[in-house]
Design a protein around this motif. Structure first.
Motif, short mmCIF file in Angstrom:
data_model
loop_
_atom_site.label_atom_id
_atom_site.label_comp_id
_atom_site.label_asym_id
_atom_site.label_seq_id
_atom_site.Cartn_x
_atom_site.Cartn_y
_atom_site.Cartn_z
N GLU A 284 0.85 -1.19 0.00
CA GLU A 284 0.00 0.00 0.00
C GLU A 284 0.88 1.25 0.00
O GLU A 284 2.06 1.19 0.37
N ILE A 285 0.29 2.37 -0.44
CA ILE A 285 1.03 3.62 -0.52
C ILE A 285 0.28 4.68 0.26
O ILE A 285 -0.92 4.90 0.05
N PRO B 41 3.99 8.62 -3.65
CA PRO B 41 4.97 7.53 -3.64
C PRO B 41 6.38 8.03 -3.35
O PRO B 41 6.80 9.05 -3.87
N GLU C 218 7.85 3.88 -5.43
CA GLU C 218 6.89 2.98 -4.80
C GLU C 218 5.68 2.77 -5.71
O GLU C 218 5.11 3.73 -6.22
N SER C 219 5.28 1.51 -5.88
CA SER C 219 4.16 1.19 -6.77
C SER C 219 3.44 -0.04 -6.24
O SER C 219 4.06 -0.94 -5.67
N ALA D 295 4.03 6.98 -9.88
CA ALA D 295 5.38 6.59 -9.46
C ALA D 295 6.40 7.03 -10.50
O ALA D 295 7.50 7.45 -10.16
#
Length: 260
Positions: free
Chosen positions: A132-133, A137, A191-192, A201
């Motif tokens: 999860e983000i 990101p 982050e993805s 991202a």
């Protein structure tokens, strides 16, 4: 074809170029970032790399015309003498994960080629899958030389302090092999969630690259694509919730309980 081959269409005179890699991977982060950079700088294609280590297939283009899978080299000559020239590679695919020797052969061929133009520094781009983000990101950075951490301290990146982990594929291997050749490099991973084409991202990673190289890049096209991605993600999450609710057993009414 027994080994990777590069077809060269032009040999530009470049000034101390930086080699930037953005090939398909997690969330297509690196590929999106590289393609956007190429488009915004109007970079020129000057070579193609074909390899027997790529998937044994062709891509069907418009009007049913087939083409071998390939990676493409582009160059950009800065009009400002204060800026470095660039060599950018993107393309159809990386070597499949099971072909470790193939990864080394293709990465080595790339480095051989860009060194012909005087390249001494590398920037690789890609995605880093997370469950999860929260918020925007983050961009994780890894470097070939410890002093580069200090050099990049003002950049919006995160460095790991502990040991462990790995960077799989071209994004890591180009740095490792480049280091053996006396080259410096940094890997930037956005982050993805990994299962969507992640323009958000890609923007985060490309923003760091632009800051590092003092480039002004219009990100509006990536912003629009990020909005589309967020809408798709919202719909996927709604479908997942609906499926979960359907799988849950109906609530049972409590039986009347009397006293003995």
């Amino acid at each position: 074809m027994k080994e990777s081959v590069i077809f060269v269409y032009e040999r530009p005179e470049l000034r101390n170029p930086v080699f930037i890699e953005g090939l398909p991977g997690i969330g297509l982060v690196g590929k999106l970032a590289a393609e956007h950079l190429i488009q915004e700088l109007d970079a020129k294609k000057f070579a193609d790399l074909y390899s027997p280590h790529f998937m044994h297939q062709v891509i069907i283009k418009k009007n049913s015309v087939v083409e071998l899978m390939k990676n493409e080299f582009y160059y950009w000559k800065s009009p400002d003498t204060d800026h470095r020239d660039l060599i950018i590679i993107t393309g159809d695919m990386q070597v499949p994960p099971t072909d470790s020797p193939g990864h080394f052969e293709v990465a080595g061929k790339m480095l051989d080629f860009v060194q012909e133009f005087g390249t001494r520094e590398i920037i690789t781009m890609g995605g880093y899958q997370v469950p999860e983000i929260e918020g925007e990101p983050k961009v994780l950075a890894s470097v070939t030389h410890e002093e580069m951490v200090e050099e990049l301290k003002d950049m919006p990146v995160v460095f790991r302090e502990d040991e462990g982990g790995a960077i799989v594929g071209a994004a890591g291997l180009l740095l490792g092999l480049g280091k053996l050749r006396g080259m410096r490099g940094v890997c930037l991973l956005g982050e993805s969630l990994g299962y969507i084409v992640d323009a958000k991202a890609a923007k985060a990673v490309l923003s760091v690259v632009a800051q590092m190289l003092n480039l002004e890049i219009d990100m509006s096209a990536l912003d629009e694509r990020a909005k589309e991605t967020e809408e798709i993600l919202r719909k996927v999450q709604e479908m997942q919730r609906a499926m979960l609710e359907q799988q849950m057993p109906p609530a049972q009414e409590e039986e009347d309980r009397g006293y003995l």
